[in-house]
Design an enzyme around this catalytic site. Sequence first.
Site, PDB file in Angstrom:
ATOM      1  N   ARG A 190      -9.506  55.012 -23.417  1.00  7.94           N
ATOM      2  CA  ARG A 190      -8.219  55.709 -23.379  1.00  7.94           C
ATOM      3  C   ARG A 190      -8.395  57.217 -23.485  1.00  7.94           C
ATOM      4  NH1 ARG A 190      -5.038  55.174 -27.774  1.00  7.94           N
ATOM      5  NH2 ARG A 190      -3.793  56.702 -26.658  1.00  7.94           N
TER       6      ARG A 190
ATOM      7  N   ILE B 151      -2.068  63.248 -42.457  1.00  9.77           N
ATOM      8  CA  ILE B 151      -1.274  63.050 -41.240  1.00  9.77           C
ATOM      9  C   ILE B 151      -0.952  61.576 -41.040  1.00  9.77           C
ATOM     10  CG2 ILE B 151      -1.115  63.558 -38.783  1.00  9.77           C
ATOM     11  CD1 ILE B 151      -1.437  66.041 -40.553  1.00  9.77           C
TER      12      ILE B 151
ATOM     13  N   ASP C  74      -7.647  63.685 -35.747  1.00 13.89           N
ATOM     14  CA  ASP C  74      -8.380  62.946 -34.725  1.00 13.89           C
ATOM     15  C   ASP C  74      -9.893  63.052 -34.889  1.00 13.89           C
ATOM     16  OD1 ASP C  74      -6.111  62.004 -33.555  1.00 13.89           O
ATOM     17  OD2 ASP C  74      -6.152  63.319 -31.822  1.00 13.89           O
TER      18      ASP C  74
ATOM     19  N   LYS D 107      -6.973  65.472 -23.338  1.00 15.11           N
ATOM     20  CA  LYS D 107      -6.131  64.281 -23.256  1.00 15.11           C
ATOM     21  C   LYS D 107      -4.740  64.559 -23.809  1.00 15.11           C
ATOM     22  CE  LYS D 107      -5.847  60.867 -26.360  1.00 15.11           C
ATOM     23  NZ  LYS D 107      -4.426  60.428 -26.445  1.00 15.11           N
ATOM     24  N   ASN D 108      -4.671  65.195 -24.978  1.00 15.56           N
ATOM     25  CA  ASN D 108      -3.385  65.378 -25.641  1.00 15.56           C
ATOM     26  C   ASN D 108      -2.501  66.404 -24.932  1.00 15.56           C
ATOM     27  OD1 ASN D 108      -3.975  63.430 -27.552  1.00 15.56           O
ATOM     28  ND2 ASN D 108      -4.758  64.898 -29.050  1.00 15.56           N
TER      29      ASN D 108
ATOM     30  N   ARG E 130       4.802  56.708 -37.915  1.00 21.46           N
ATOM     31  CA  ARG E 130       4.808  58.033 -37.305  1.00 21.46           C
ATOM     32  C   ARG E 130       6.259  58.500 -37.228  1.00 21.46           C
ATOM     33  NH1 ARG E 130       0.381  58.153 -32.379  1.00 21.46           N
ATOM     34  NH2 ARG E 130      -0.947  56.474 -33.072  1.00 21.46           N
ATOM     35  N   PRO E 131       6.508  59.806 -37.362  1.00 20.31           N
ATOM     36  CA  PRO E 131       7.888  60.300 -37.484  1.00 20.31           C
ATOM     37  C   PRO E 131       8.629  60.358 -36.153  1.00 20.31           C
ATOM     38  CG  PRO E 131       6.346  62.124 -37.597  1.00 20.31           C
ATOM     39  CD  PRO E 131       5.511  60.876 -37.526  1.00 20.31           C
TER      40      PRO E 131
ATOM     41  N   ASP F 283      11.490  59.320 -35.513  1.00 18.84           N
ATOM     42  CA  ASP F 283      12.901  59.665 -35.717  1.00 18.84           C
ATOM     43  C   ASP F 283      13.163  61.152 -35.476  1.00 18.84           C
ATOM     44  OD1 ASP F 283      11.343  59.995 -38.139  1.00 18.84           O
ATOM     45  OD2 ASP F 283      13.201  60.527 -39.144  1.00 18.84           O
TER      46      ASP F 283
ATOM     47  N   CYS G 134      -2.088  53.212 -30.090  1.00 19.61           N
ATOM     48  CA  CYS G 134      -2.834  52.882 -31.305  1.00 19.61           C
ATOM     49  C   CYS G 134      -1.906  52.838 -32.509  1.00 19.61           C
ATOM     50  CB  CYS G 134      -3.916  53.934 -31.578  1.00 19.61           C
ATOM     51  SG  CYS G 134      -5.210  54.030 -30.338  1.00 19.61           S
TER      52      CYS G 134
ATOM     53  N   ARG H 225       1.439  55.263 -26.246  1.00 15.76           N
ATOM     54  CA  ARG H 225       2.477  55.819 -27.106  1.00 15.76           C
ATOM     55  C   ARG H 225       3.060  57.114 -26.518  1.00 15.76           C
ATOM     56  NH1 ARG H 225       4.685  54.802 -31.878  1.00 15.76           N
ATOM     57  NH2 ARG H 225       5.637  56.506 -33.033  1.00 15.76           N
TER      58      ARG H 225
END
Length: 420
Positions: A399, A329, A307, A23-24, A124-125, A127, A119, A95
């Site tokens: 998902r 994380i 995860d 998925k990722n 989360r970073p 930026d 989710c 996302r």
Amino acid sequence: MVEIIKIEGGKRLNGKVTIGGAKNATVALIPAAILADNSDVNIYGVPNISDVESLTEILESLGVSVESPESGHYKINTSNMKNVDLDIDAVTRLRASYYFMGALLGKFKSVRMIMPGGCYLGPRPFDLHLKGFEALGATVDYSQGYYTIKADHLVGAKIYLDFASVGATINIMLAAVLAEGRTVIENAAKEPEIIDLANFLTKMGANIRGAGTNEITIEGVTSLSGKPHDIIPDRIEAGTYIIMAAAMADDVTIENIIPLHVEALTSKLIEMGVNMEIGVDSIRILKSEELKAVDFTTQTYPGFATDLQQPMTTLLTRAEGASTVKETIYAERFKHTAELQRMGATISVGTAQATITGVTPLFGNKVTATDLRAGASLVIAGLMADGITEIHDIYHIDRGYDEIDSKLKALGAKFWRETI
């Protein structure tokens, strides 16, 4: 009318399960495909998950042709693609839709889209993504819920990530492959999905070195062309089924995996006393009589995957003693613990950590999947529990888990859906 999952627990698992495409990786590869100029891009091993449906909706809103000639095969063509504002519902559901920022910025030098969804796991970073775009010469404006990112032209730069963010590493790669000159990403994430993306982009004509290390170098090229690609197996899906088997297997083999990708997990399971045989591309798990408590800390790859923290927490209720889980994380990734407590788990939660005391038998109850991996942890809990577990908000589970119904039923689980 909403759909729920019900599981009758206590059924021993036997048989084989085949892991699907990652998925990722998929959520990065599909946006990357739009970088190809007027040619077909064939991606194989695409998992049957709702995130892919969202990605398809986004592609079609851009005028990109998407076909699926057979299960797991997606053919993408950008010949009629246009750069339009991305403000459809699919963006707010996913996302990872933010990867279209890097891809569209790289291809068209401009992108406008609403804030991506997905989710909620705490801050989360994001930026870091924007700083990367700015380092390449883009301007970033956020107003009235829209990000507008544009540049006259993109120029390679040296970019240091304050945190080894997978998302930022991928997004910068997508923007940089068509930039002028050399881009160096320092403190880059090392996850296998990044290597898979780099291999895909390289096939299409990109010049990328160092993927899988903490420094990735990208020499910009003028164009990319579509090439076929097979997605790597999903290490998180694999880890989830390995944990299920550790909890409830008599004899289960998980096939189509890369054992190296789940080594942080399997090392912990061996420490717990799980009976397993690790092959070249499969892992066989046999019934384990007694499990021991272990401590672990989530880390960026090759450390223990965040995860898999939530599924692992469920298994620890079966381990003798007190186990401590530390989350480095996503500090707020413990919403599943309240649901597990409803099922009888003994868990105390502190700041970015939890202590699970076992052995604690679980019992069926009504619970809610608050996010994707929380949903996986509750499925495992349902398999382990005495009685029937009813899981709500199961769209989170859909998902990220390809054909979970048929895979679990094939192993002997009593697993079904109802509409209420």
